[in-house]
Design a protein around this motif. Sequence first.
Motif, short mmCIF file in Angstrom:
data_model
loop_
_atom_site.label_atom_id
_atom_site.label_comp_id
_atom_site.label_asym_id
_atom_site.label_seq_id
_atom_site.Cartn_x
_atom_site.Cartn_y
_atom_site.Cartn_z
N ILE A 265 -4.65 14.62 86.23
CA ILE A 265 -5.74 13.89 85.56
C ILE A 265 -5.35 12.44 85.32
O ILE A 265 -6.13 11.51 85.58
CB ILE A 265 -6.12 14.59 84.23
CG1 ILE A 265 -6.76 15.95 84.53
CG2 ILE A 265 -7.07 13.71 83.42
CD1 ILE A 265 -7.11 16.75 83.28
N ARG A 309 -13.80 15.36 87.26
CA ARG A 309 -14.56 16.47 86.69
C ARG A 309 -13.96 17.83 87.07
O ARG A 309 -14.32 18.85 86.50
CB ARG A 309 -16.01 16.41 87.17
CG ARG A 309 -16.78 15.22 86.61
CD ARG A 309 -18.17 15.07 87.24
NE ARG A 309 -18.99 16.24 86.98
CZ ARG A 309 -19.44 17.07 87.90
NH1 ARG A 309 -19.11 16.88 89.18
NH2 ARG A 309 -20.20 18.10 87.59
N LYS A 311 -11.37 20.49 86.86
CA LYS A 311 -10.36 20.84 85.86
C LYS A 311 -9.26 21.71 86.48
O LYS A 311 -9.54 22.60 87.30
CB LYS A 311 -11.00 21.60 84.69
CG LYS A 311 -12.12 20.83 84.00
CD LYS A 311 -11.64 19.50 83.47
CE LYS A 311 -12.78 18.74 82.78
NZ LYS A 311 -12.37 17.37 82.44
#
Length: 323
Positions: A265, A309, A311
Motif C-alpha cells: 500500500i 483499492r 486490499k
Amino acid sequence: MWMGKLYALIAGLMWGLVFVGPLLVPEYPAALQSVGRYLAFGLIALPLAWLDRAALRRLSRADWMEALKLAAVGNLLYYVCLASAIQRAGAPLPTMIIGTLPVVIAIAANLRNARRDGRLPWARLAPSLLLIAAGIACVNQAELATLRAQTHADLARYVVGALFAFVSVACWTWYPLRNADWLRHHPGRSPRTWATAQGVATLPLALVGYALLWLVMDVSGSHFAMPFGPRPMVFIALMAAIGLFASWLGTTCWNEASQRLPTAIAGQLIVFETLAALSYAFALRGTLPGVQTMLGVVLLVAGVVWAARVKPVPLEYLEAEHL
C-alpha cells in the motif's frame, strides 16, 4: 492508516522537488548534482545526529551496513540515473516512468512479502497495470511529438534518458522494500533516527564520490569549474534545499509512512511524488500540459487509485481456499 497516508503525501510533495533540480542547473553533470545533493544531506544530518546520538548509539554494525547500502542504491545511484534521465529526455517522461513505481513496488511486495503483509489478488491488480502502461504511452507520444517539432532534436539522447529512468525505477523498487524490512523489524525505533542514520551513512559516500568526480574531470581535461561550477551560489543553495527538504524531510516522512502501512500500500502512494513532479515541471516551463499529456496523467492516477483499492488478503486465507 490515515496518518501513514498523510506522511506519504508530504514525502511525495518533497520528493517532487528533485525532478526540477536538473532543469534549474542543466549545465551541471548529473553525477555532480547527485554527490552534491547527498553531500548536503549528510552535512544536514550531522547536527541532527548529535541531537539524536543516544538513539543512534543503539544501532548495531549490521544496522549501519544496511543504512550504507540503502544510501548507495536508493540515494546516490538512483539520483545519478534520474538526473541523467531528466537532462536527456526532459522532466515529463522520466516522471511518468518513475510514476510506475507504485504498481512495480506493489508487484514486488506481492511476490516477496505476501506472508508478512498479505497478497494482492493478481486478477484485481491487472487493470491498474494496463491503465498505467497506457498513461506512460500517452505522455511518451506527446513528448516525442514535441521533440520532433524541435529543429535540433536528438532522438537517441531521448531514448538514453528513458533507459536511465528505468534504472532509477529498479533502484527505487529495491530501496523501499529493504527500508520497510528494517522499519517493520524494528518497530520500537524512530523513523526520524533511521532517516538521520541514512544521511550520516551517505556523507562518506558523497565525499568520496565528489573527490573521484573532481579527479576524473581534471584528468580528462574538462573545462568545468570545479568544485561548485559556473554558478556556485545557485548550485550550493539548490543542493542545500533539496538535501533538507527532499532528502531528510522526505525520507523521514516516508519512514513514518512505511512503519504504519503495508509495503504494497505504501508503495502505491508514491503517485504523490509523480503528481508533484509533473506540476513543478510544467510550472517551470510556464505552460499547461497538452491534452495527450493530461490524458496520460489521468490514466496513471486511475491505475494507481485502482491498485490502492485492492486490499491485501492474508496468505493463510488464500492457502486455505486452495485446500
